[in-house]
Design an enzyme around this catalytic site. Sequence first.
Site, PDB file in Angstrom:
ATOM      1  N   ASP A  25      25.296  48.562  51.977  1.00  0.00           N
ATOM      2  CA  ASP A  25      26.617  48.084  51.579  1.00  0.00           C
ATOM      3  C   ASP A  25      26.767  46.609  51.949  1.00  0.00           C
ATOM      4  OD1 ASP A  25      29.174  48.183  50.576  1.00  0.00           O
ATOM      5  OD2 ASP A  25      30.053  49.095  52.352  1.00  0.00           O
ATOM      6  N   GLY A  26      27.423  45.874  51.065  1.00  0.00           N
ATOM      7  CA  GLY A  26      27.771  44.490  51.390  1.00  0.00           C
ATOM      8  C   GLY A  26      27.186  43.436  50.483  1.00  0.00           C
ATOM      9  N   HIS A  37      23.111  41.244  44.653  1.00  0.00           N
ATOM     10  CA  HIS A  37      22.281  42.433  44.425  1.00  0.00           C
ATOM     11  C   HIS A  37      20.792  42.085  44.529  1.00  0.00           C
ATOM     12  CE1 HIS A  37      25.725  44.809  43.606  1.00  0.00           C
ATOM     13  NE2 HIS A  37      26.039  44.194  42.474  1.00  0.00           N
ATOM     14  N   LEU A  68       4.641  56.885  54.179  1.00  0.00           N
ATOM     15  CA  LEU A  68       6.097  56.913  54.185  1.00  0.00           C
ATOM     16  C   LEU A  68       6.594  57.538  52.894  1.00  0.00           C
ATOM     17  CD1 LEU A  68       8.846  55.910  55.490  1.00  0.00           C
ATOM     18  CD2 LEU A  68       8.587  53.880  54.053  1.00  0.00           C
TER      19      LEU A  68
END
Length: 248
Positions: free
Chosen positions: A26-27, A43, A137
């Site tokens: 977020d942000g 973005h 991962l």
Amino acid sequence: MLAARPSVAVPAAEPGVPNHVAIIMDGNGRWAASRGLPRALGHKAGADAVRRAIEASAKAGVRWLTLFAFSSENWHRPADEVRDLTALLRFYLRAEVAALAREGVRLRVIGERSRFGPDIAQAIEAAEATTAHGKSLNLNVALSYGARAEIAAAARALAEEARAGRLDPATIDEATFGRFLFTADMPDPDLIIRTSGEQRLSNFLLWQAAYAEFVFLDVLWPDFGAADLEAAIGAYRRRERRYGARGA
């Protein structure tokens, strides 16, 4: 019905390290606005932070990383912003996949991918196939994802199974329900991080977050780096997880 994916043979994390970290990124917009930049550049900077988060997670010994990249509610944003986000997604699906495969990262997408159109849906399938054998991962990216919609879809699928006579409703338990979620073969998150200072889940992994630890960071997502992940994991280590078994 939400199709279950094959399980992945990835070793568990070391003691003290969360096996599964989920991040609400977020942000981006506030980061851009504070610099007098268009939201599209926020973005893009956020996408660069994704690369840092992947590298830092792998280095820390995290085995599963889930990133909330595009919510089902994001479709209601202005058309030009949605267009910029989907163009960025299209670019990074093509540009990053080879690097993820080299690094042993397995990419999977959860959410209603079909809403992005056939070209992006095909790019997602190709990226998942290319990285399918990664064992260092598991990277899960939530795209066009909403937890309430996921739960409702799972309930519908269970109802269809029962109506068809393939499932006895009396046998439905939490494990059965979980098999109809997007995250059917994934461990629940141990640690959920949200950036930008906001302190809410925003319709993210509502079922799966039942016993997760939460860390809320004041940093805006484009500024997120290895030190921020380390701080969140440090906070996680200092907590005693009880799972409701006993009081304080």
